[in-house]
Design an enzyme around this catalytic site. Structure first.
Site, PDB file in Angstrom:
ATOM      1  N   CYS A   1      27.679   7.994 -79.317  1.00 25.92           N
ATOM      2  CA  CYS A   1      27.660   9.319 -79.931  1.00 25.92           C
ATOM      3  C   CYS A   1      26.940   9.267 -81.275  1.00 25.92           C
ATOM      4  O   CYS A   1      27.531   8.870 -82.289  1.00 25.92           O
ATOM      5  CB  CYS A   1      29.092   9.823 -80.103  1.00 25.92           C
ATOM      6  SG  CYS A   1      29.152  11.420 -80.929  1.00 25.92           S
TER       7      CYS A   1
ATOM      8  N   CYS B   1      28.447  11.413 -84.024  1.00 32.33           N
ATOM      9  CA  CYS B   1      29.718  10.917 -84.591  1.00 32.33           C
ATOM     10  C   CYS B   1      29.465   9.733 -85.530  1.00 32.33           C
ATOM     11  O   CYS B   1      30.072   9.630 -86.584  1.00 32.33           O
ATOM     12  CB  CYS B   1      30.669  10.413 -83.500  1.00 32.33           C
ATOM     13  SG  CYS B   1      30.802  11.461 -82.073  1.00 32.33           S
ATOM     14  N   ASP B   2      28.601   8.812 -85.132  1.00 33.85           N
ATOM     15  CA  ASP B   2      28.503   7.521 -85.828  1.00 33.85           C
ATOM     16  C   ASP B   2      27.194   7.309 -86.585  1.00 33.85           C
ATOM     17  O   ASP B   2      27.068   6.341 -87.336  1.00 33.85           O
ATOM     18  CB  ASP B   2      28.655   6.375 -84.802  1.00 33.85           C
ATOM     19  CG  ASP B   2      29.985   6.454 -84.079  1.00 33.85           C
ATOM     20  OD1 ASP B   2      30.962   6.877 -84.714  1.00 33.85           O
ATOM     21  OD2 ASP B   2      30.044   6.101 -82.879  1.00 33.85           O
TER      22      ASP B   2
END
Ligand code: NAP
Length: 299
Positions: A131, A134-135
């Site tokens: 992701c 997200c990261d």
């Protein structure tokens, strides 16, 4: 009877179904252990859902508000089992509850497919990610790589190119599944596209520090120094709930008719979980509306 309809999964398909069910005055429960929004929460920019241009989580919030406005009830619960009693009533078992309902809509979507290479499991969460939104921020000003040739890989690479030092996009062929629009955007960006290469190994100590690539035509190996590898090689259906009960295709997607009905009367499947030629937000939302409409007409 606890509910008229239980929707399992709160992505665009499930939330749209809940919106239409609420407008038809049907008592609706939406269950999702991962919160609301599904894959929308992993999409940085949405530019192909008519009338909306913005971040994925913003669209998720709008869909949530609209679904709740018409009476949908949400509960954060993991569904363990679904089934049918002799009288046709359905049950939905979670860790905390066992609900009874007239109909079930399965909208559980799909999860990232693993690459299955050395180092992947070991470094997940330590440089290997599924992701980018997200990261990605952990790797500001670093060199990173994305693997895959579809829309997700292209969108992820574009997102990362905004703040990472170098972004490599690695694909096993020299043609792509991604849409022409995204391919053009990547061509006109700083992203370094590497074709006919596969990731053989992910290497590091505490965190990823390189990946080993193999050229599929020459068999030559190259080491790329990167701090992260974002894996975007497709998705696998979250259809465990349907196994042994519903008809699935050879890839595990639930087979439905044009009204989203499965082989079991009163159980529907919508969005990315079902066998369908196109998996987009708009098609997921449309599936949800079609299933809800079919249920409302039968009640
Ligand atoms: P996808 O379209 O299935 O693409 C997966 C890519 O990964 C393919 O290029 C495939 O290569 C490659 N791949 C698969 N297994 C691999 C392996 N073991 N090693 C190396 N490469 C591998 O998946 P996706 O990009 O996640 O998209 C899923 C769905 O969501 C699609 O329908 C897509 O259109 C949709 N989506 C849409 C948007 C948007 O509209 N903006 C954004 C994201 C996703 P091959 O091509 O060689 O098979």
């Amino acid at each position: 009877m606890d509910f008229d309809v239980i929707v399992i999964g709160a992505g665009p398909a499930g939330l749209t179904a809940a919106l239409y069910l609420g407008r038809a005055n049907l008592k609706t429960l939406i269950l999702d252990s991962t919160g609301i929004g599904g894959q929308l929460n992993y999409s940085y920019e949405i530019d192909n859902y008519p009338g909306f241009f913005g971040k994925g989580f913003e669209l998720a919030q709008k869909m949530r508000e609209q679904a709740m406005k018409f009476g949908g009830v949400f509960s954060s619960e993991r569904v363990l089992e679904i089934g049918v009693f002799e009288d046709g009533t359905k049950f939905v078992k979670t860790r905390k509850n066992e609900y009874r309902t007239k109909s079930i809509i399965i909208a559980t979507g799909a999860s990232p497919r693993p690459l299955d290479v050395d180092g992947e499991k070991e470094f997940t969460g330590r440089g290997v990610s599924y992701c980018a939104t997200c990261d990605g921020a952990f790797f500001k000003d670093k060199n990173v790589a994305v693997v895959g040739g579809g829309n997700t890989a292209f969108a992820d690479a574009l997102y990362l190119s905004k703040f990472c030092h170098s972004v490599f996009l690695i694909h096993r062929r020299d043609t792509f599944r991604a849409s022409a629009f995204l391919i053009d955007k990547v061509k006109n960006s700083k992203i370094l596209v590497r074709t006919n290469e596969v990731v053989e190994k992910i290497v590091g100590r505490d965190m990823v520090n390189s990946i080993v690539l193999k050229n599929t035509t020459t068999s030559d190996s190259t080491v790329l120094d990167v701090s992260a590898l974002f894996i975007a090689v497709g998705r696998l259906p979250n259809s465990d709930l349907g196994k042994g009960l519903l008809s699935l295709d050879e890839n595990g997607y639930i087979i439905t008719d044009e009204n989203m009905r499965t082989n079991i009367d009163g159980i529907y499947a919508v969005g990315d979980i079902r066998k369908t030629p196109l998996r987009q937000i708009i098609t997921a939302a449309a599936d949800g509306a079609v299933a809800a409409n079919d249920i409302a007409l039968k009640m």
